[in-house]
Write a protein that holds these residues in place. Structure first.
Motif, PDB file in Angstrom:
ATOM      1  N   ILE A 158     102.998 -29.456  -6.956  1.00 39.36           N
ATOM      2  CA  ILE A 158     103.618 -28.219  -6.493  1.00 39.36           C
ATOM      3  C   ILE A 158     104.414 -27.563  -7.616  1.00 39.36           C
ATOM      4  CG2 ILE A 158     105.238 -27.189  -4.844  1.00 39.36           C
ATOM      5  CD1 ILE A 158     102.753 -28.311  -3.497  1.00 39.36           C
ATOM      6  N   ASN A 159     104.273 -26.250  -7.702  1.00 41.83           N
ATOM      7  CA  ASN A 159     105.048 -25.458  -8.657  1.00 41.83           C
ATOM      8  C   ASN A 159     105.976 -24.525  -7.896  1.00 41.83           C
ATOM      9  OD1 ASN A 159     105.783 -24.444 -11.262  1.00 41.83           O
ATOM     10  ND2 ASN A 159     104.524 -22.648 -10.855  1.00 41.83           N
ATOM     11  N   ILE A 160     107.290 -24.681  -8.108  1.00 42.73           N
ATOM     12  CA  ILE A 160     108.300 -23.904  -7.389  1.00 42.73           C
ATOM     13  C   ILE A 160     109.006 -22.952  -8.349  1.00 42.73           C
ATOM     14  CG2 ILE A 160     110.493 -24.037  -6.120  1.00 42.73           C
ATOM     15  CD1 ILE A 160     109.592 -26.802  -5.124  1.00 42.73           C
ATOM     16  N   ASN A 161     109.153 -21.704  -7.930  1.00 46.58           N
ATOM     17  CA  ASN A 161     109.963 -20.735  -8.664  1.00 46.58           C
ATOM     18  C   ASN A 161     111.068 -20.222  -7.750  1.00 46.58           C
ATOM     19  OD1 ASN A 161     108.819 -19.896 -11.517  1.00 46.58           O
ATOM     20  ND2 ASN A 161     107.053 -20.351 -10.209  1.00 46.58           N
ATOM     21  N   TYR A 162     112.312 -20.389  -8.209  1.00 44.09           N
ATOM     22  CA  TYR A 162     113.477 -20.059  -7.376  1.00 44.09           C
ATOM     23  C   TYR A 162     114.006 -18.681  -7.760  1.00 44.09           C
ATOM     24  CZ  TYR A 162     117.517 -21.063  -4.453  1.00 44.09           C
ATOM     25  OH  TYR A 162     118.457 -21.036  -3.446  1.00 44.09           O
ATOM     26  N   PRO A 163     114.150 -17.765  -6.779  1.00 43.76           N
ATOM     27  CA  PRO A 163     114.545 -16.379  -7.074  1.00 43.76           C
ATOM     28  C   PRO A 163     116.044 -16.209  -7.290  1.00 43.76           C
ATOM     29  CG  PRO A 163     114.287 -16.663  -4.724  1.00 43.76           C
ATOM     30  CD  PRO A 163     113.916 -17.992  -5.343  1.00 43.76           C
ATOM     31  N   ARG A 164     116.423 -15.001  -7.664  1.00 43.22           N
ATOM     32  CA  ARG A 164     117.850 -14.696  -7.873  1.00 43.22           C
ATOM     33  C   ARG A 164     118.621 -14.831  -6.565  1.00 43.22           C
ATOM     34  NH1 ARG A 164     115.179 -10.873 -10.833  1.00 43.22           N
ATOM     35  NH2 ARG A 164     115.300  -9.369  -9.133  1.00 43.22           N
ATOM     36  N   ILE A 165     118.011 -14.350  -5.470  1.00 42.93           N
ATOM     37  CA  ILE A 165     118.621 -14.421  -4.139  1.00 42.93           C
ATOM     38  C   ILE A 165     117.617 -15.108  -3.218  1.00 42.93           C
ATOM     39  CG2 ILE A 165     119.603 -13.119  -2.216  1.00 42.93           C
ATOM     40  CD1 ILE A 165     120.050 -10.805  -4.224  1.00 42.93           C
ATOM     41  N   ASN A 166     118.070 -16.077  -2.455  1.00 47.27           N
ATOM     42  CA  ASN A 166     117.173 -16.829  -1.587  1.00 47.27           C
ATOM     43  C   ASN A 166     117.051 -16.151  -0.226  1.00 47.27           C
ATOM     44  OD1 ASN A 166     115.778 -18.646  -0.018  1.00 47.27           O
ATOM     45  ND2 ASN A 166     117.296 -20.279  -0.161  1.00 47.27           N
ATOM     46  N   LYS A 167     115.859 -15.579   0.051  1.00 43.89           N
ATOM     47  CA  LYS A 167     115.590 -14.947   1.342  1.00 43.89           C
ATOM     48  C   LYS A 167     114.448 -15.653   2.074  1.00 43.89           C
ATOM     49  CE  LYS A 167     117.314 -10.311   0.258  1.00 43.89           C
ATOM     50  NZ  LYS A 167     116.997  -8.852   0.233  1.00 43.89           N
ATOM     51  N   GLY A 168     114.314 -16.957   1.801  1.00 44.63           N
ATOM     52  CA  GLY A 168     113.284 -17.721   2.496  1.00 44.63           C
ATOM     53  C   GLY A 168     112.257 -18.285   1.546  1.00 44.63           C
ATOM     54  N   VAL A 169     111.244 -18.904   2.135  1.00 47.19           N
ATOM     55  CA  VAL A 169     110.209 -19.604   1.366  1.00 47.19           C
ATOM     56  C   VAL A 169     108.854 -18.960   1.627  1.00 47.19           C
ATOM     57  CG1 VAL A 169     109.032 -21.809   1.034  1.00 47.19           C
ATOM     58  CG2 VAL A 169     111.501 -21.766   1.448  1.00 47.19           C
ATOM     59  N   ALA A 170     108.039 -18.849   0.584  1.00 45.01           N
ATOM     60  CA  ALA A 170     106.666 -18.361   0.721  1.00 45.01           C
ATOM     61  C   ALA A 170     105.713 -19.328   0.030  1.00 45.01           C
ATOM     62  CB  ALA A 170     106.535 -16.971   0.105  1.00 45.01           C
ATOM     63  N   ILE A 171     104.673 -19.745   0.738  1.00 45.15           N
ATOM     64  CA  ILE A 171     103.611 -20.544   0.139  1.00 45.15           C
ATOM     65  C   ILE A 171     102.662 -19.569  -0.546  1.00 45.15           C
ATOM     66  CG2 ILE A 171     101.823 -22.271   0.511  1.00 45.15           C
ATOM     67  CD1 ILE A 171     104.693 -23.179   1.175  1.00 45.15           C
ATOM     68  N   THR A 172     102.429 -19.749  -1.829  1.00 44.46           N
ATOM     69  CA  THR A 172     101.772 -18.718  -2.619  1.00 44.46           C
ATOM     70  C   THR A 172     100.606 -19.260  -3.441  1.00 44.46           C
ATOM     71  OG1 THR A 172     103.283 -19.084  -4.477  1.00 44.46           O
ATOM     72  CG2 THR A 172     103.934 -17.438  -2.835  1.00 44.46           C
TER      73      THR A 172
END
Length: 246
Positions: A158-172
């Motif tokens: 799994i490759n995870i990229n964490y955003p500036r603001i967390n507004k939930g999770v998306a499987i991409t």
């Protein structure tokens, strides 16, 4: 107690290392093996033609002169005399989206863990300016716990990229990022030429369902990657070439 092997490509001084170790330590014993200096862009390279030096820094923290893949291999095959339940690579300073996963030492650390039969994932921040290491580390702990419970399909990492603001999770899926192709030529004091390879991002394609789109919308991008890179559709088409080429 579970055991998690942590590595990265930012090296022992990487800002994401301590927050990640601190959070994962809440759910497992954490043993960190990281490069002695930054090894960004090393992809899946391993050290074959020179010695690999390893030094213990503190309890359960080691540095090597090698690459992130070296770190994982050395930890699994030699250093750690107990079952390793998970490999976590990161937290990388800056994103690893789209084509980045080909070049990234961070992603390669997780890929190597998977090659060795261990559930693995990589974690990166969405930009160089994004300093949410603590938040990304807390999510990494939550995700590790989830994988301990649910498991991962064989050969998937799994490759995870964490955003500036967390507004939930998306499987991409992997998106598309375009970089410049400039090579800067310089001259040293003795008249010799040397070169800098440029890696500036020019644009990102905002296609729904991709990691690039998710991070742009402040979602945590979770992208499943597979060790098998053969294209099944094209394979069937090219299979016809066998007769012509024989």
């Amino acid at each position: 107690m579970k055991t998690i092997l942590v590595t990265n490509d930012d090296g022992i001084h990487g800002q994401g290392l301590l927050p990640l170790i601190t959070e994962l330590h809440k759910i497992a014993r954490v043993i960190a093996i990281v490069p002695d200096q930054e090894r960004s862009g090393m992809s899946h390279s391993i050290t074959l033609h020179r010695p690999l030096w390893v030094k213990k820094v503190t309890k359960d923290v080691y540095i090597t002169t090698g690459t992130p893949v070296d770190c994982v291999r050395f930890g699994v095959l030699h250093l750690i005399n107990r079952k390793i339940d998970m490999v976590v690579s990161g937290i990388n300073t800056g994103p690893n989206m789209g084509e980045d996963v080909i070049y990234s030492g961070t992603v390669a650390g997780a890929r190597e863990g998977t090659l060795l039969g261990i559930p693995s994932f990589a974690v990166s921040l969405s930009s160089d300016e994004n300093q949410n290491f603590k938040s990304a580390a807390a999510f990494s702990r939550k995700f590790a716990n989830f994988i301990f419970t649910e498991g991962l399909p064989k050969s998937v990492y799994i490759n995870i990229n964490y955003p500036r603001i967390n507004k939930g999770v998306a499987i991409t899926s992997l998106g598309k990022r375009t970089y410049d192709e400039k090579i800067a030529e310089r001259e040293d004091p003795r008249g010799g030429k040397y070169y800098w390879l440029s890696g500036n991002i020019l644009k990102s394609m905002l296609v729904r369902g991709t990691d690039v789109y998710a991070v742009e919308k402040n979602k945590i991008s979770v992208t499943p990657l597979h060790l098998e890179t053969t294209d099944p559709i094209i394979f069937k088409e090219i299979k016809k070439w066998e007769k012509d080429l024989s």
